[in-house]
Design a protein around this motif. Structure first.
Motif, PDB file in Angstrom:
ATOM      1  N   UNK A 197       0.817  -1.221   0.000  1.00 21.86           N
ATOM      2  CA  UNK A 197       0.000   0.000   0.000  1.00 21.86           C
ATOM      3  C   UNK A 197       0.854   1.277   0.000  1.00 21.86           C
ATOM      4  N   UNK A 198       1.768   1.366   0.950  1.00 19.24           N
ATOM      5  CA  UNK A 198       2.613   2.558   1.056  1.00 19.24           C
ATOM      6  C   UNK A 198       3.588   2.666  -0.107  1.00 19.24           C
ATOM      7  N   UNK A 253       3.282   1.619  -3.212  1.00 23.41           N
ATOM      8  CA  UNK A 253       2.613   2.052  -4.445  1.00 23.41           C
ATOM      9  C   UNK A 253       2.335   3.545  -4.423  1.00 23.41           C
ATOM     10  N   UNK A 254       2.008   4.075  -3.247  1.00 25.01           N
ATOM     11  CA  UNK A 254       1.613   5.479  -3.169  1.00 25.01           C
ATOM     12  C   UNK A 254       2.804   6.414  -3.058  1.00 25.01           C
TER      13      UNK A 254
END
Lengths: 248, 278
Positions: free
Chosen positions: A101-102, A104-105
């Motif tokens: 999650x982190x 990718x962002x």
């Protein structure tokens, strides 16, 4: 590395933190012990700016974080990983999506590289071939390990553990303690853990601090804490209902 | 002196008990407007960043459109069909009893009522019950299981990540559902007037065509946009404010549906008055 100075936090008339002073050194594991409801998690959430303190300062690497703007705050957050009490995995995302999650962002990495990091981090916490599973298909211990993989995916400098062994069986609790020690060794992490599990605290701590009625009432290495003459610490570590700490 | 002090204490206690709920209400209203501002700013940020939209938001927005729109079709269509039928029965019988032959205006009355008022309002209330409650419960559960905190620690803005796909989903699908409700309601009215009241189809549809203008259609559809915003903002607000475990989730769900439904009905009155000026 992290210096907390005279920190206060209240929720309405409930004064949770009443002047906390604490210093966490680089590379150490600081364990904060104390009864449930004493504000250990509030302290942790204040460090990572999920809660704003009413008064006091938090210094990180020579900077006063309490006065930081939005951009500085974002950069500050990137240096932390948090393992929440109930794992806090995103229900609607798979294990792979949770761990990445982190990444990718915040990091512009190719998909192959993301997949490699996810595999590597899952392997570090002892999990393999579960990337496609969803949190509802995992046991409590597996959820905690996936959450730990997510917390370390961004290569943080500091990792915060909120009751890391709560809600798992004693064998899994010991496995999580080993993982915390392992993470510290492999990734040279500074760690802050809050817990009331004394077995875990003695095993993972370099130093321990006891939080009582919103203040730090004692601090030292596990050996010093075991020998402490402070009646509050003595009562807490012996797990006795009799003593100066009143049951509410 | 003592008597004066007692009176003074009583006065301030009485004042507090009145002022406290009013202050809380203003605080809530303020928070709702702050959230609305954040939501609109986040929506603008996403829509103006094609990379972000494609990589992170396209899929969630599509999922929300299916959940809000496609999944709501059966309940909206059934309700609209029977509302149109009931409206035709009640209106037809009542006006015919008063003025002989006046039931030939049933097409005008049913369609105007549906397109201006009943279509958008009924759809909004149904979607609020179905989608708004689910939205508040889902976000509330995320809040109490610390998933919202986890988002923040991963530098993701919860309003952007959770709010925007739901907001865009509701904003796009509410007018679509309203159009379907209008069509089915109108068909329901036609069924009753043709087969029960014996009015010819030509009279019914001619009546509808002569009364309902573009302004009426615009008024109904634009209302549905406002209702979508109201639904979304209350569901998000209550969801993000959840505390206190499962009981808290229940409280947020009920609060979201009740507050949004009441606000929709109040807003409908003021919007109707506003459109009447033009």
């Amino acid at each position: 590395m992290i210096r907390i100075v005279n920190l206060y936090k209240s929720f309405g008339s409930n004064h949770v933190l009443r002047g906390v002073d604490l210093e966490i050194r680089k590379g150490e594991t600081m364990v904060i012990i104390g009864r449930s409801g004493e504000g250990k998690s509030v302290l942790l959430k204040t460090i990572v700016k999920l809660l704003e303190p009413d008064h006091g300062e938090i210094w990180f690497g020579g900077k006063n974080i309490t006065a930081a703007g939005e951009k500085e705050k974002e950069a500050y957050l990137r240096r932390f990983g948090v393992l929440f009490q109930g794992a806090a995995l995103f229900d609607s995302l798979s294990v792979e999506e949770n761990v990445s999650f982190g990444l990718r962002r915040m990091k512009n990495l190719p998909e192959k590289e993301i997949a490699r990091i996810v595999r590597e981090r899952l392997a570090m916490v002892g999990l393999r071939d579960i990337e496609g599973k969803y949190p509802s298909e995992l046991s409590g211990g597996m959820k905690k390990r996936v959450a730990l993989a997510r917390a370390i995916a961004m290569d943080p400098e500091v990792i915060l553990y909120d009751e890391p062994t709560t809600g798992v069986d004693p064998i899994m609790a010991d496995a999580i303690n080993d993982l915390i020690l392992d993470m510290k060794k492999k990734l040279s992490l500074t760690s802050v853990a809050v817990t009331h599990d004394m077995v875990s605290a003695y095993k993972i701590a370099d130093r321990m601090a006891m939080l009582h009625e919103g203040r730090i009432v004692g601090m030292g290495t596990p050996a010093q804490i075991k020998k402490s003459r402070n009646p509050l610490i003595r009562q807490f570590i012996s797990g006795s209902a009799q003593g100066p700490i009143r049951l509410v | 002196m003592k008597v004066m002090t007692k009176i003074s204490v009583r006065f301030w206690r009485g004042f507090d008990s009145v002022a406290d709920p009013i202050l809380k209400l203003f605080l809530e209203i303020g928070n709702i407007f702050i959230l609305l501002g954040e939501l609109l700013a986040a929506t603008f940020r996403i829509l103006t960043c094609p990379r972000k939209l494609r990589h992170f938001y396209y899929q969630p927005i599509m999922e929300q459109m299916v959940r809000v729109g496609v999944d709501s079709i059966p309940v909206v269509l059934t309700t609209a069909l029977f509302t149109g039928m009931v409206l035709a029965v009640q209106t037809g019988v009542t006006i015919e009893a008063k003025i002989k032959g006046s039931s030939m205006f049933i097409g005008n009355i049913v369609n105007l009522a549906l397109i201006r008022e009943l279509g958008p309002v009924l759809t909004a209330i149904l979607v609020t019950g179905r989608v708004g409650s689910a939205m508040a419960a889902e976000i509330g559960s995320m809040k109490i299981t610390e998933q919202i905190d986890a988002l923040r620690t991963l530098a993701a803005n919860p309003v952007e990540y959770i709010g925007v796909p739901r907001f865009l989903g509701v904003l796009c699908m509410m007018p679509m559902l309203t159009i379907l409700a209008d069509v089915l309601g109108s068909l329901g009215g036609w069924l009753v007037s043709s087969f029960h009241l014996g009015i010819s189809s030509t009279v019914y549809w001619d009546g509808a065509q002569s009364t309902v203008g573009l302004a009426d259609i615009f008024s109904g559809l634009s209302k549905s946009f406002f209702f979508a915003i109201i639904l979304c903002i209350f569901a998000l607000h209550r969801g993000f404010q959840t505390y206190g475990g499962a009981v808290g989730v229940g409280r947020s769900t009920t609060g979201a549906v009740v507050n949004a439904s009441i606000t929709i009905l109040i807003a409908d009155y003021f919007l109707t008055q506003l459109y009447a000026l033009f």
